[in-house]
Scaffold this motif. Structure first.
Motif, PDB file in Angstrom:
ATOM      1  N   UNK A 151      14.854 -12.851  -2.441  1.00  0.00           N
ATOM      2  CA  UNK A 151      13.598 -13.142  -1.761  1.00  0.00           C
ATOM      3  C   UNK A 151      12.405 -12.736  -2.603  1.00  0.00           C
ATOM      4  N   UNK A 152      11.364 -13.577  -2.527  1.00  0.00           N
ATOM      5  CA  UNK A 152      10.114 -13.337  -3.232  1.00  0.00           C
ATOM      6  C   UNK A 152       9.009 -13.297  -2.193  1.00  0.00           C
ATOM      7  N   UNK A 153       8.247 -12.212  -2.197  1.00  0.00           N
ATOM      8  CA  UNK A 153       7.199 -11.959  -1.214  1.00  0.00           C
ATOM      9  C   UNK A 153       5.865 -12.216  -1.902  1.00  0.00           C
ATOM     10  N   UNK A 183      12.066  -9.252   4.850  1.00  0.00           N
ATOM     11  CA  UNK A 183      11.708 -10.346   3.958  1.00  0.00           C
ATOM     12  C   UNK A 183      11.129  -9.982   2.592  1.00  0.00           C
ATOM     13  N   UNK A 184      10.783  -8.713   2.317  1.00  0.00           N
ATOM     14  CA  UNK A 184       9.941  -8.426   1.156  1.00  0.00           C
ATOM     15  C   UNK A 184      10.683  -8.436  -0.170  1.00  0.00           C
ATOM     16  N   UNK A 231       3.075  -8.614   7.946  1.00  0.00           N
ATOM     17  CA  UNK A 231       3.453  -9.731   7.090  1.00  0.00           C
ATOM     18  C   UNK A 231       2.348 -10.766   6.953  1.00  0.00           C
ATOM     19  N   UNK A 232       1.294 -10.612   7.728  1.00  0.00           N
ATOM     20  CA  UNK A 232       0.173 -11.535   7.628  1.00  0.00           C
ATOM     21  C   UNK A 232      -0.410 -11.476   6.217  1.00  0.00           C
ATOM     22  N   UNK A 260       0.813  -1.217   0.000  1.00  0.00           N
ATOM     23  CA  UNK A 260       0.000   0.000   0.000  1.00  0.00           C
ATOM     24  C   UNK A 260       0.849   1.271   0.000  1.00  0.00           C
ATOM     25  N   UNK A 261       2.037   1.226   0.601  1.00  0.00           N
ATOM     26  CA  UNK A 261       2.903   2.410   0.576  1.00  0.00           C
ATOM     27  C   UNK A 261       4.164   2.187  -0.261  1.00  0.00           C
ATOM     28  N   UNK A 262       4.078   1.212  -1.166  1.00  0.00           N
ATOM     29  CA  UNK A 262       5.197   0.949  -2.055  1.00  0.00           C
ATOM     30  C   UNK A 262       6.414   0.408  -1.346  1.00  0.00           C
ATOM     31  N   UNK A 263       6.194  -0.217  -0.188  1.00  0.00           N
ATOM     32  CA  UNK A 263       7.269  -0.796   0.626  1.00  0.00           C
ATOM     33  C   UNK A 263       8.311   0.253   1.024  1.00  0.00           C
TER      34      UNK A 263
END
Length: 408
Positions: free
Chosen positions: A343-345, A189-190, A379-380, A166-169
Motif C-alpha cells: 500500500x502507498x499512502x 491503509x498507510x 485519513x482525510x 505528524x507522529x511517525x505513524x
C-alpha cells in the motif's frame, strides 16, 4: 413481532469499498470507452502458484475416491496445514507457538469480525486512525461502538488513536482506559510499520492494563527491513495479551480461494477464562472449517517449490509498489508506505479532500484509488493506492498521473 439488530441502523452510509464500486460503476456506465486502471481495493491479480494449483487438483482427486474422501474436517484446521504454519511462520523465527493455538479459517477479515463473539459488549475499543473499516464496523454491529457522530465522523465509545505523519505513524498510548486495541503492521491503509521497540511498548501497556491486542499481520510477508517484527509474538510478553490474525490472501493470492488463520495462545486469560478455549468453542459451534481442497493448496505454500513461487509473486508486487512510490514522488506528491507494504499512502494536492481527489483521478486519469477519509477522520487529505495490479498498467497509471499534474 420479530426485531432486528438495531445497531445496523446506526452504521453510516455504505461500506467504504461498496461506495467506491458504486461511483466507479456509475462513471463506467456513463463513459464505456474509459480504460479504467484499478488501484483501489487490495485485490491481487497474479494467478495462484503452480504448486498450489497442483495441490488443489490432487485434493479434488482425493474427493473422487472413497478411500481418500474427506467430509467434515476439524473446525480448527487440518494438522498438515497447522503444522506447516507452526514451523515456517513461527518456529523458523524463534517464536514458540503450539500447533493447537493455530485456528485455520476462511480468512482474516472473517476472524477480525468474528473474534468479537467471545468479548463482552461492554469493552472499550481503541483503533488507529486511519483504520481498516472492518475493525470499527463489526464492533458497531455488535453494540460496542456507542453512537455515531456525523460531525466528528466517529463513534462515541471508540477511542481513536491518530496515526499520522505528524507522529511517525506510531499511535500514542491511550489517555483513558481501553480494553481492546487493534493494531495492524504493516498498516492497512498507510503501509507503514511498527518496529520491535514500538510494539514492546504496546505489549507492556496491554499486560499492565489487562487489555487485549488484536494484531493484524495480514501483510507481514511484504516486510523487507530488519527490526520489523513479522509476528507480535516476537515481542516478549505478547502471548499473555495478544491475538494475531494472518491471511493467505495477499501472501499467496487467496483472495478468491479464502484461507487464513488466527493464533490464540493458551496463556491469554481474562476474567479467569482462557480466550483460546472460548475461541475454540465459538469455532466449533459456528464454523465447519475451511475446505479440504483449499487447505491442501495453502499447505503447498510452505513446500520448497511453493515458497519460491510465492516469493516470486511477492517480488512482482513489491516492484509495483516501488514504481508507484517513485512515480508519485516524481509527480510532486508526498507519499508513505510501499517499502514494507503493498500500500502507498499519498497526500492529496493543495489540501484537496480525499473524495474530491478520488473523483479527479477517476474522471480525469481513469484511475481508481481509495479515499483516505473512508478509513477515518485522520485519513482525510490522502488516498491509498495498491501495488496488486499488472506491472505494465501500473507504469501506465503513473504516466497518467504525471501528465495530469503537469497540466495543473
Amino acid at each position: 413481532m420479530a426485531h432486528v439488530n438495531e445497531n445496523y441502523a446506526k452504521l453510516p452510509g455504505s461500506y467504504l469499498f461498496s461506495e467506491i464500486a458504486r461511483r466507479t460503476a456509475a462513471y463506467a456506465e456513463a463513459h464505456p470507452e474509459a480504460d479504467l486502471i484499478k488501484m483501489g481495493i487490495g485485490d491481487v491479480t497474479r494467478p495462484l502458484a503452480p504448486a498450489v494449483i497442483a495441490a488443489m487438483h490432487a485434493a479434488v482427486d482425493d474427493l473422487a475416491s472413497s478411500e481418500t474422501f474427506h467430509g467434515y474436517g476439524p473446525e480448527q484446521g487440518y494438522d498438515f496445514l497447522r503444522e506447516a504454519i507452526q514451523q515456517a511462520d513461527f518456529a523458523a523465527r524463534g517464536v514458540d507457538i503450539a500447533v493447537d493455538e493455530i485456528f485455520v479459517s476462511d480468512g482474516a477479515k472473517s476472524d477480525c469480525g468474528n473474534i468479537g463473539d467471545i468479548l463482552s459488549v461492554n469493552n472499550k475499543i481503541a483503533v488507529c486512525d486511519p483504520v481498516y473499516p472492518v475493525y470499527v464496523d463489526t464492533n458497531a454491529m455488535a453494540g460496542r461502538a456507542g453512537e455515531y457522530d456525523e460531525q466528528a465522523q466517529g463513534w462515541s465509545n471508540i477511542y481513536y488513536m491518530p496515526t499520522t505523519a505528524e507522529n511517525g505513524f506510531a499511535p500514542e498510548l491511550p489517555k483513558e482506559p481501553v480494553d481492546v486495541i487493534y493494531l495492524c503492521s504493516p498498516s492497512n491503509p498507510t503501509g507503514t510499520v511498527l518496529n520491535a521497540e514500538q510494539l514492546k511498548t504496546w505489549v507492556d501497556y496491554a499486560n499492565q492494563q489487562d487489555a487485549i491486542i488484536m494484531f493484524d499481520a495480514a501483510y507481514e510477508r511484504f516486510i523487507t527491513e530488519e527490526g520489523v517484527p513479522h509476528s507480535i509474538y516476537e515481542v516478549p510478553g505478547a502471548k499473555t495479551c495478544a491475538i494475531e490474525f494472518r491471511s493467505f490472501s495477499k501472501t499467496a493470492g487467496f483472495t478468491g480461494a479464502r484461507c487464513g488463520y488466527t493464533v490464540v495462545p493458551h496463556e491469554l486469560v481474562r476474567d479467569g477464562q482462557s480466550l483460546h478455549d472460548l475461541w475454540n468453542r465459538r469455532q466449533t459451534t459456528k464454523f465447519n472449517g475451511a475446505s479440504y481442497v483449499i487447505q491442501r493448496g495453502a499447505a503447498a505454500i510452505y513446500s520448497e517449490e511453493g515458497a519460491a513461487q510465492v516469493e516470486e509473486t511477492l517480488d512482482y508486487y513489491r516492484k509495483n509498489a516501488a514504481v508507484i512510490k517513485e512515480g508519485l514522488e516524481a509527480a510532486g506528491f508526498t507519499v508513505f508506505g510501499a517499502v514494507n507494504s503493498p500500500y502507498i499512502w499519498c497526500q492529496t494536492p493543495s489540501g484537496m479532500g480525499s473524495w474530491e481527489f478520488f473523483d479527479k483521478l477517476l474522471t480525469e486519469a481513469n484511475i481508481i484509488t481509495t479515499p483516505g477519509a473512508g478509513f477515518g477522520p485522520s485519513g482525510e487529505g490522502y488516498v491509498r493506492l495498491t501495488a496488486f495490479g499488472d506491472a505494465e498498467r501500473t507504469v501506465l497509471a503513473m504516466e497518467r498521473i504525471k501528465n495530469l499534474m503537469a497540466g495543473e
